[in-house]
Design a protein around this motif. Structure first.
Motif, PDB file in Angstrom:
ATOM      1  N   TRP A  85       0.843  -1.188   0.000  1.00 10.69           N
ATOM      2  CA  TRP A  85       0.000   0.000   0.000  1.00 10.69           C
ATOM      3  C   TRP A  85       0.881   1.241   0.000  1.00 10.69           C
ATOM      4  N   SER A 120      -7.787 -10.254   9.759  1.00  9.74           N
ATOM      5  CA  SER A 120      -8.386  -9.053  10.348  1.00  9.74           C
ATOM      6  C   SER A 120      -7.316  -8.079  10.821  1.00  9.74           C
ATOM      7  N   GLN A 175      -6.155  -6.233   7.739  1.00 11.69           N
ATOM      8  CA  GLN A 175      -7.186  -5.277   7.348  1.00 11.69           C
ATOM      9  C   GLN A 175      -7.167  -4.048   8.254  1.00 11.69           C
ATOM     10  N   GLN A 176      -6.924  -4.264   9.543  1.00 17.63           N
ATOM     11  CA  GLN A 176      -6.822  -3.138  10.467  1.00 17.63           C
ATOM     12  C   GLN A 176      -5.641  -2.238  10.087  1.00 17.63           C
ATOM     13  N   GLU A 215      -4.184  -1.973   7.191  1.00 17.49           N
ATOM     14  CA  GLU A 215      -4.451  -1.315   5.911  1.00 17.49           C
ATOM     15  C   GLU A 215      -5.398  -0.133   6.083  1.00 17.49           C
ATOM     16  N   ARG A 216      -6.406  -0.294   6.920  1.00 18.65           N
ATOM     17  CA  ARG A 216      -7.379   0.780   7.129  1.00 18.65           C
ATOM     18  C   ARG A 216      -6.734   1.980   7.831  1.00 18.65           C
ATOM     19  N   VAL A 217      -5.972   1.727   8.885  1.00 22.05           N
ATOM     20  CA  VAL A 217      -5.380   2.821   9.655  1.00 22.05           C
ATOM     21  C   VAL A 217      -4.276   3.520   8.868  1.00 22.05           C
ATOM     22  N   GLY A 246      -3.662   3.307   5.628  1.00 21.47           N
ATOM     23  CA  GLY A 246      -4.162   3.890   4.384  1.00 21.47           C
ATOM     24  C   GLY A 246      -4.762   5.265   4.607  1.00 21.47           C
ATOM     25  N   ALA A 247      -5.470   5.456   5.714  1.00 28.27           N
ATOM     26  CA  ALA A 247      -6.029   6.775   6.028  1.00 28.27           C
ATOM     27  C   ALA A 247      -4.918   7.790   6.266  1.00 28.27           C
ATOM     28  N   THR A 283      -5.936  -8.414  16.132  1.00 29.76           N
ATOM     29  CA  THR A 283      -5.475  -7.043  15.936  1.00 29.76           C
ATOM     30  C   THR A 283      -3.975  -6.995  16.163  1.00 29.76           C
TER      31      THR A 283
END
Length: 284
Positions: free
Chosen positions: A18, A113, A116-117, A119-121, A123-124, A244
């Motif tokens: 990413w 998961s 994904q956590q 990537e979400r954090v 990525g933002a 997590t």
């Protein structure tokens, strides 16, 4: 036999892929040219008109005086030292018969998961940094246009002073964006290290539970049957063990945390938990 290096490579490709393209591409352009980052007009090198040099006459090859000289000569054969004779290797027990399994690490990372956590954090954070970089570049262009409009009414020393001030602003912003991008990348490495550590252990456990002694990457296998695939089982176990991961805060430098000893590491996870301290006897 499971090789950790292959797991690390594919996991890093899945998680660290990413990459922050906006800032990194702007940085690459800024370091290699003036397209990405604005450089004031005074600091840009003046373009020189290309000068055409007169073509020098090509020297004529000398004609061989003898036919033997014109023929290519064979390289000399040099003597080599003698090769030592290798001793016989004693016989040993043959390896066990391979029981093969396959796994797709990128698919495990997509199902994880914890990944994904991260990537979400992260990525933002990359998106926020990209927006700030674009906003800063727009400010540089506006400042440049303002200086061009005021060039006729300002003295040359005043124009140069304003251009130097803008150049300092550009260089400071470049340094800040590079450092913040580094912090994000290192935070991703922290998250990846936790997932990688658990993933290697879980693959070994799942392979042992199914009697497998050789696990191959599914992307490198031309043909395999469904019962040989342990991807889903590994992903389910990974989510149960590591739902997590620890991600350093946005305003925290992972390098500073690592030096301070306040960031969880692989070595800390392997240490046994300290025993609770005995209560002190009450004083009468």
């Amino acid at each position: 036999m499971l090789r950790k290096s292959g797991i690390r490579l594919l996991a890093a490709t899945a998680l660290l892929g990413w990459g922050y393209q906006a800032v990194s591409s702007a940085h690459a352009q800024g370091t290699g040219g003036n397209a990405g980052w604005f450089v004031p007009k005074a600091s840009q090198p003046a373009a020189r008109a290309p000068q055409r040099e007169a073509a020098a006459p090509m020297p004529l090859a000398a004609a061989p005086t003898d036919m033997e000289e014109a023929q290519p000569q064979n390289p000399p054969i040099l003597p080599l030292p003698p090769v030592p004779k290798a001793p016989d290797v004693p016989k040993s027990a043959p390896p066990p018969a391979p029981v093969i399994g396959v796994i797709s690490v990128p698919e495990v990372m997509r199902l994880s998961s914890a990944a994904q956590q991260a990537e979400r954090v992260l990525g933002a954070r990359r998106d926020d940094l990209a927006r700030e970089a674009q906003k800063e570049q727009a400010g540089w262009r506006d400042e440049q246009q303002k200086l061009q409009g005021q060039a006729k009414t300002m003295a040359s020393d005043q124009i140069q002073a304003q251009e130097r001030k803008l150049q300092e602003r550009v260089m400071a912003a470049q340094k800040d964006f590079r450092n913040r991008n580094r912090v994000i990348q290192e935070a991703a490495q922290v998250a990846l290290g936790q997932i990688e550590r658990e993933l290697v252990q879980i693959i070994r456990q799942v392979a042992a539970s199914r009697g497998m002694n050789l696990v191959l990457h599914r992307e490198q296998v031309a043909l395999s049957q469904e019962p040989l695939d342990v991807t889903q089982q590994v992903a389910t176990q990974l989510n149960a063990v590591l739902p997590t991961v620890f991600i350093p805060a946005a305003d925290a430098d992972p390098e500073v945390l690592a030096k301070s000893g306040t960031m969880p590491t692989t070595a800390d996870a392997d240490k046994p938990a300290p025993a609770p301290a005995a209560a002190a006897p009450a004083k009468h």
